[in-house]
Design an enzyme around this catalytic site. Sequence first.
Site, PDB file in Angstrom:
ATOM      1  N   GLY A 116       0.805  -1.233   0.000  1.00  6.65           N
ATOM      2  CA  GLY A 116       0.000   0.000   0.000  1.00  6.65           C
ATOM      3  C   GLY A 116       0.829   1.270   0.000  1.00  6.65           C
ATOM      4  O   GLY A 116       0.390   2.304   0.518  1.00  6.65           O
ATOM      5  N   ASP A 158      -1.838  -7.447  -7.160  1.00  5.17           N
ATOM      6  CA  ASP A 158      -3.194  -7.241  -6.656  1.00  5.17           C
ATOM      7  C   ASP A 158      -3.360  -8.246  -5.521  1.00  5.17           C
ATOM      8  O   ASP A 158      -3.423  -9.465  -5.748  1.00  5.17           O
ATOM      9  CB  ASP A 158      -4.222  -7.489  -7.759  1.00  5.17           C
ATOM     10  CG  ASP A 158      -5.652  -7.282  -7.260  1.00  5.17           C
ATOM     11  OD1 ASP A 158      -5.870  -7.296  -6.026  1.00  5.17           O
ATOM     12  OD2 ASP A 158      -6.544  -7.132  -8.103  1.00  5.17           O
ATOM     13  N   SER A 184      -7.998   0.441  11.460  1.00  4.11           N
ATOM     14  CA  SER A 184      -8.645   1.763  11.441  1.00  4.11           C
ATOM     15  C   SER A 184      -9.525   1.876  12.682  1.00  4.11           C
ATOM     16  O   SER A 184      -9.926   0.846  13.255  1.00  4.11           O
ATOM     17  CB  SER A 184      -9.533   1.849  10.192  1.00  4.11           C
ATOM     18  OG  SER A 184     -10.322   3.023  10.221  1.00  4.11           O
ATOM     19  N   TYR A 244     -16.263  -1.225   4.327  1.00  2.40           N
ATOM     20  CA  TYR A 244     -14.999  -0.793   4.937  1.00  2.40           C
ATOM     21  C   TYR A 244     -15.000  -1.139   6.434  1.00  2.40           C
ATOM     22  O   TYR A 244     -14.040  -1.712   6.950  1.00  2.40           O
ATOM     23  CB  TYR A 244     -14.809   0.710   4.714  1.00  2.40           C
ATOM     24  CG  TYR A 244     -13.480   1.243   5.178  1.00  2.40           C
ATOM     25  CD1 TYR A 244     -12.285   0.817   4.583  1.00  2.40           C
ATOM     26  CD2 TYR A 244     -13.386   2.172   6.209  1.00  2.40           C
ATOM     27  CE1 TYR A 244     -11.054   1.299   5.009  1.00  2.40           C
ATOM     28  CE2 TYR A 244     -12.168   2.667   6.641  1.00  2.40           C
ATOM     29  CZ  TYR A 244     -11.006   2.231   6.036  1.00  2.40           C
ATOM     30  OH  TYR A 244      -9.785   2.711   6.455  1.00  2.40           O
TER      31      TYR A 244
HETATM   32  N1  LIG Z   1      -6.049   7.903   5.756  1.00  2.00           N
HETATM   33  C1  LIG Z   1      -6.844   7.652   6.782  1.00  2.00           C
HETATM   34  O1  LIG Z   1      -7.540   8.515   7.320  1.00  2.00           O
HETATM   35  C2  LIG Z   1      -6.917   6.252   7.322  1.00  2.00           C
HETATM   36  C3  LIG Z   1      -7.588   6.045   8.523  1.00  2.00           C
HETATM   37  C4  LIG Z   1      -7.666   4.753   9.035  1.00  2.00           C
HETATM   38  C5  LIG Z   1      -7.080   3.708   8.356  1.00  2.00           C
HETATM   39  N2  LIG Z   1      -6.438   3.942   7.174  1.00  2.00           N
HETATM   40  C6  LIG Z   1      -5.842   2.786   6.504  1.00  2.00           C
HETATM   41  O2  LIG Z   1      -4.460   3.015   6.351  1.00  2.00           O
HETATM   42  C7  LIG Z   1      -3.986   2.308   5.193  1.00  2.00           C
HETATM   43  C8  LIG Z   1      -3.208   3.261   4.310  1.00  2.00           C
HETATM   44  O3  LIG Z   1      -4.073   4.296   3.910  1.00  2.00           O
HETATM   45  P1  LIG Z   1      -3.619   5.537   3.008  1.00  2.00           P
HETATM   46  O4  LIG Z   1      -4.460   6.668   3.447  1.00  2.00           O
HETATM   47  O5  LIG Z   1      -2.148   5.701   3.030  1.00  2.00           O
HETATM   48  O6  LIG Z   1      -3.964   5.094   1.501  1.00  2.00           O
HETATM   49  P2  LIG Z   1      -5.207   4.355   0.782  1.00  2.00           P
HETATM   50  O7  LIG Z   1      -6.397   4.272   1.672  1.00  2.00           O
HETATM   51  O8  LIG Z   1      -5.364   5.003  -0.515  1.00  2.00           O
HETATM   52  O9  LIG Z   1      -4.791   2.820   0.544  1.00  2.00           O
HETATM   53  C9  LIG Z   1      -3.514   2.320   0.488  1.00  2.00           C
HETATM   54  C10 LIG Z   1      -3.144   1.618  -0.804  1.00  2.00           C
HETATM   55  O10 LIG Z   1      -3.734   0.316  -0.888  1.00  2.00           O
HETATM   56  C11 LIG Z   1      -3.647  -0.049  -2.244  1.00  2.00           C
HETATM   57  N3  LIG Z   1      -4.526  -1.167  -2.562  1.00  2.00           N
HETATM   58  C12 LIG Z   1      -5.874  -1.165  -2.544  1.00  2.00           C
HETATM   59  N4  LIG Z   1      -6.348  -2.331  -2.956  1.00  2.00           N
HETATM   60  C13 LIG Z   1      -5.284  -3.120  -3.251  1.00  2.00           C
HETATM   61  C14 LIG Z   1      -5.141  -4.444  -3.735  1.00  2.00           C
HETATM   62  N5  LIG Z   1      -6.199  -5.215  -4.005  1.00  2.00           N
HETATM   63  N6  LIG Z   1      -3.883  -4.917  -3.916  1.00  2.00           N
HETATM   64  C15 LIG Z   1      -2.814  -4.140  -3.646  1.00  2.00           C
HETATM   65  N7  LIG Z   1      -2.888  -2.882  -3.170  1.00  2.00           N
HETATM   66  C16 LIG Z   1      -4.112  -2.371  -2.991  1.00  2.00           C
HETATM   67  C17 LIG Z   1      -4.073   1.215  -2.978  1.00  2.00           C
HETATM   68  O11 LIG Z   1      -3.621   1.202  -4.317  1.00  2.00           O
HETATM   69  C18 LIG Z   1      -3.476   2.314  -2.125  1.00  2.00           C
HETATM   70  O12 LIG Z   1      -2.280   2.805  -2.667  1.00  2.00           O
HETATM   71  C19 LIG Z   1      -5.229   1.720   4.524  1.00  2.00           C
HETATM   72  O13 LIG Z   1      -5.348   0.360   4.894  1.00  2.00           O
HETATM   73  C20 LIG Z   1      -6.361   2.539   5.094  1.00  2.00           C
HETATM   74  O14 LIG Z   1      -7.587   1.816   5.093  1.00  2.00           O
HETATM   75  C21 LIG Z   1      -6.344   5.177   6.649  1.00  2.00           C
END
Ligand SMILES: NC(=O)c1ccc[n+]([C@@H]2O[C@H](COP(=O)([O-])OP(=O)(O)OC[C@H]3O[C@@H](n4cnc5c(N)ncnc54)[C@H](O)[C@@H]3O)[C@@H](O)[C@H]2O)c1
Length: 245
Positions: free
Chosen positions: A8, A53, A135, A149
């Site tokens: 990610g 993926d 999260s 989610y």
């Molecule tokens: N940003 C926030 O506020 C927040 C809050 C709580 C949790 N999170 C979690 O933190 C993590 C990182 O979040 P972020 O904000 O940096 O980016 P993000 O939510 O955009 O997701 C991270 C990455 O996951 C990749 N991804 C999605 N599906 C995929 C798949 N099938 N195979 C491979 N890669 C895949 C996406 O391409 C993306 O670059 C995520 O798991 C997100 O759910 C984020």
Amino acid sequence: MRRALVTGVVGGIGAAIARRLAAEGRDVTVSDLPGPALEAAAAALGLPAVAADLGSPLEVAALVARMVEGGGAPSILVSAAGGVRGRVGGPVEEVTDADWRAIFDANVNGVFHLMRALAPHLRAGGWGRVATISSGAGLRPSLTGIQAYTAAKHALVGLTKQFAQEFGPHGVTVNSVAPGFILSNPATRAQWERYGPEGQARLVERIFTRRLGKPEDIAAAAAFLTGEEAGWVTGQVLSVDGGVA
Ligand SMILES: NC(=O)c1ccc[n+]([C@@H]2O[C@H](COP(=O)([O-])OP(=O)(O)OC[C@H]3O[C@@H](n4cnc5c(N)ncnc54)[C@H](O)[C@@H]3O)[C@@H](O)[C@H]2O)c1
């Protein structure tokens, strides 16, 4: 040198974690969906990338095989892949099967596929650190209003705890970091814009520390949980959210 896989990394949180682990001397490989965004992220980080993926068991097996051939399986996994996959909240009748599956693939199925492929290597190595990125939506209903989610992140929390029990006897700890709201991807930035100035102020007012989080806040927690010294911490969910009631 410990080998680490961070997924990610196109998102801001995964990128900050990869940067932090590399700065601490880990041999870091990064991953995300195939495409130019991963290439750009890996180039910016100066780290090798293996695309996959994570919803595909075959692609995950190929990812792990490539790492094994290229120097060995990782003993550290940080799974930051996830997010809302471009979806927004709405009534359940409007949620398609494809929406539901894409979010489960990203947030929970990928971790299952990775751990299944890495399991023999982790057991044989007798040492490992796994940090999933869940999260607040894994602990309570989500600000996003996205049913899949919340369900996927709750499942990820359960899977993390189950893996902690399964892998503990083999020297492998498995924990989760549960971030609060962070402007680290297009979805949260759009959500922030939709709140408008008053909604934004209300959100910050709810946070004990009165600020939004930064990707580096999450990276610090992931670095601790995947470090040498965290060997007696497992099955835990560490909320890194500035404090919320
Ligand atoms: N940003 C926030 O506020 C927040 C809050 C709580 C949790 N999170 C979690 O933190 C993590 C990182 O979040 P972020 O904000 O940096 O980016 P993000 O939510 O955009 O997701 C991270 C990455 O996951 C990749 N991804 C999605 N599906 C995929 C798949 N099938 N195979 C491979 N890669 C895949 C996406 O391409 C993306 O670059 C995520 O798991 C997100 O759910 C984020």
